[in-house]
Design a protein around this motif. Structure first.
Motif, PDB file in Angstrom:
ATOM      1  N   CYS A 258      -5.779  -3.300  -4.412  1.00 28.50           N
ATOM      2  CA  CYS A 258      -4.613  -3.328  -3.530  1.00 28.50           C
ATOM      3  C   CYS A 258      -3.363  -2.901  -4.303  1.00 28.50           C
ATOM      4  O   CYS A 258      -3.161  -3.326  -5.433  1.00 28.50           O
ATOM      5  N   PRO A 259      -2.496  -2.075  -3.689  1.00 24.72           N
ATOM      6  CA  PRO A 259      -1.282  -1.645  -4.400  1.00 24.72           C
ATOM      7  C   PRO A 259      -0.296  -2.781  -4.669  1.00 24.72           C
ATOM      8  O   PRO A 259       0.552  -2.655  -5.546  1.00 24.72           O
ATOM      9  N   VAL A 260      -0.410  -3.899  -3.919  1.00 27.60           N
ATOM     10  CA  VAL A 260       0.507  -5.006  -4.206  1.00 27.60           C
ATOM     11  C   VAL A 260      -0.205  -6.162  -4.917  1.00 27.60           C
ATOM     12  O   VAL A 260       0.332  -7.265  -5.018  1.00 27.60           O
ATOM     13  N   SER A 262      -3.306  -7.805  -4.397  1.00 23.45           N
ATOM     14  CA  SER A 262      -4.050  -8.891  -3.738  1.00 23.45           C
ATOM     15  C   SER A 262      -5.525  -8.933  -4.118  1.00 23.45           C
ATOM     16  O   SER A 262      -6.233  -9.823  -3.677  1.00 23.45           O
ATOM     17  N   HIS A 265      -9.646  -4.397  -2.108  1.00 27.23           N
ATOM     18  CA  HIS A 265      -9.850  -4.333  -0.662  1.00 27.23           C
ATOM     19  C   HIS A 265     -11.170  -3.638  -0.349  1.00 27.23           C
ATOM     20  O   HIS A 265     -11.493  -2.606  -0.936  1.00 27.23           O
ATOM     21  N   CYS A 317      -3.236  -7.996   4.708  1.00 27.89           N
ATOM     22  CA  CYS A 317      -2.471  -7.927   3.460  1.00 27.89           C
ATOM     23  C   CYS A 317      -1.160  -7.190   3.750  1.00 27.89           C
ATOM     24  O   CYS A 317      -1.105  -6.337   4.643  1.00 27.89           O
ATOM     25  N   CYS A 319       0.073  -4.860   2.251  1.00 28.79           N
ATOM     26  CA  CYS A 319      -0.035  -3.413   1.988  1.00 28.79           C
ATOM     27  C   CYS A 319      -0.542  -2.657   3.218  1.00 28.79           C
ATOM     28  O   CYS A 319      -0.560  -1.435   3.235  1.00 28.79           O
ATOM     29  N   HIS A 321      -3.682  -3.343   4.587  1.00 23.09           N
ATOM     30  CA  HIS A 321      -5.129  -3.546   4.716  1.00 23.09           C
ATOM     31  C   HIS A 321      -5.406  -4.747   5.614  1.00 23.09           C
ATOM     32  O   HIS A 321      -4.719  -5.762   5.550  1.00 23.09           O
TER      33      HIS A 321
HETATM   34 ZN   LIG Z   1      -3.278  -5.118  -0.091  1.00 16.84          ZN
END
Ligand SMILES: [Zn+2]
Length: 426
Positions: A258-260, A262, A265, A317, A319, A321
């Motif tokens: 995940c780009p943030v 988490s 994904h 999420c 982001c 997702h």
């Molecule tokens: Zn994410």
């Protein structure tokens, strides 16, 4: 993108005449794969209707794959019995749709015997190409460079029609390192891809040569557990953001970071469960990961018991997702050692061993005590042993610890690991 409108001239062929010969074939192959993958995605519609996507795959499997033939067509995922590597190894043909056009892909077998899985066009394209489109959709004609340390790795360049770019493989640790590094410095890839240990080998080779560092736009790691200190080394050396992925020959792309932050994904065409205890399967929680791969219809893995462990969550999420996420991924690494009636947490050991200039290491428990194997490095400081023992004493107490030096921990092309439990306490 209208894949039918793409022409061969859209992407410049490679300069190497030997590779150029294959270019036309590779291009048609890649476009055919892209179409098959799109069709499979549309047909499954897994993000919107996961149950129907599973039912469609099961219908196919019942018709074409012996292992699933006796099941009733309406069996829900929850009632399907999981199978494992041993079942597959005994008779791989039972899991294969012989009528589906496919090509074999072999795992490296670095953690056991190699495993051969057949991929149809859609799955082949997804595993070898589509992942990159998730990472560099807006970069014009990007190059993706896969780095390996395998001595027998064949060089290749293939087109990425979704991106109008190219994907090539380079080897490091052979006599062509100078040429590879000069080339990567002069033409930085959009995505530098490889196992963490291979990219660390490239970073070391880059560091050993004067001049500017290789500066990829992005780094993609997969194929090994990715430890925080290795991530920091790669990020600092190459100066690029890093995305980790969980992939396997059975599952293709199972999770993308995940780009943030988490976790990993899970794409809609994969359904994961966790086995908390034997045959106790849940959709969230911690345990062995059970894989269902809806993309590959050539060798069909529905409820496959992987050798990887993790924690699974479900939800939205920030982001964007929505769906499953592997919030913690342990892979095959030990999470904790049992020492008498107390536990030694691997997270604490990892943090303690994050020392300045700490070489690559492996840490194991053999029942009588612990063994730390360290790679003999050029930069090793004389006081390393003392520092390691001081750092580990608060965690290990009076337990016996051997520190052993070895020229190489991970053989070329091998899979790096850190924590193993060889005791009978597991
Ligand atoms: Zn994410």
């Amino acid at each position: 993108m209208d894949l039918g409108a793409l022409a061969l001239e859209d992407v410049a062929p490679p300069a190497d005449p030997l590779l150029c010969r294959r270019w036309v074939l590779d291009w048609h192959d890649a476009v055919r794969g892209a179409r098959a993958w799109r069709e499979r995605q549309v047909r499954l519609n897994a993000a919107r209707a996961p149950d129907q996507a599973f039912a469609a795959t099961l219908r196919w499997a019942r018709r074409a794959v012996p292992h699933y033939r006796d099941l009733v067509s309406t069996v829900p995922l929850e009632e399907l019995r999981p199978f494992q590597r041993g079942d597959y190894d005994r008779d791989p043909a039972r899991f294969r749709a012989a009528e589906m056009l496919s090509r074999p892909k072999k795992s490296t077998g670095t953690t056991g015997t190699p495993l051969t899985v057949f991929f149809d066009d859609a799955a082949w394209f997804e595993a070898n190409q589509a992942t990159f489109s998730l990472l560099c959709e807006r970069v014009p004609a990007p190059t993706v460079v896969l780095v390996t340390t395998r001595a027998d790795a064949e060089r290749y360049v293939v087109p990425l029609p979704l991106l109008r770019g190219t994907h090539r493989r380079v080897s490091i640790g052979r006599d062509e390192d100078d040429a590879v590094i000069t080339e990567l410095r002069a033409r930085p890839p959009a995505i530098l891809h490889g196992k963490p240990s291979c990219l660390l080998a490239l970073a070391r080779a880059d560091a050993a040569r004067a001049g500017e560092h290789i500066r990829p736009a992005r780094i993609l790691t997969s194929g090994e557990n990715f430890f925080p200190d290795d991530r920091r080394t790669l990020t600092e050396w190459f100066g690029s953001p890093v995305t980790d992925a969980y992939t396997s020959v059975e599952g293709g792309l199972i999770g993308l970071e995940c780009p943030v932050g988490s976790g990993l994904h899970v794409p809609p065409e994969r359904m994961l469960e966790v086995e908390t205890e034997r045959d106790q399967l849940r959709t969230t929680g911690s345990g062995r990961l059970i894989l269902t791969n809806l993309t590959n219809w050539a060798t069909v893995f529905l409820r496959y018991r992987t050798d990887d462990f993790g924690t699974l969550t479900h939800g939205d999420c920030s982001c964007g997702h929505s769906g499953q996420t592997i919030s913690e991924f342990y892979g095959r690494e030990v999470v904790q050692f049992r020492d008498g009636n107390r536990f030694v947490e691997v997270a604490a050991l990892t943090a303690a061993l994050d020392l300045p200039d700490m070489p690559e290491y492996q840490f194991a428990c053999d029942g009588d005590g612990y063994v730390l194997r360290v790679a003999v490095g050029d930069t090793e400081r004389a006081e390393l042993d003392t520092e390691v023992r001081a750092a580990l004493r608060p965690i290990l107490g009076a337990a016996h610890l051997d520190i052993v030096r070895t020229p190489t921990l991970t053989p070329p092309g091998g899979k790096a690991w850190r924590f193993r439990d060889y005791s009978s306490n597991r």
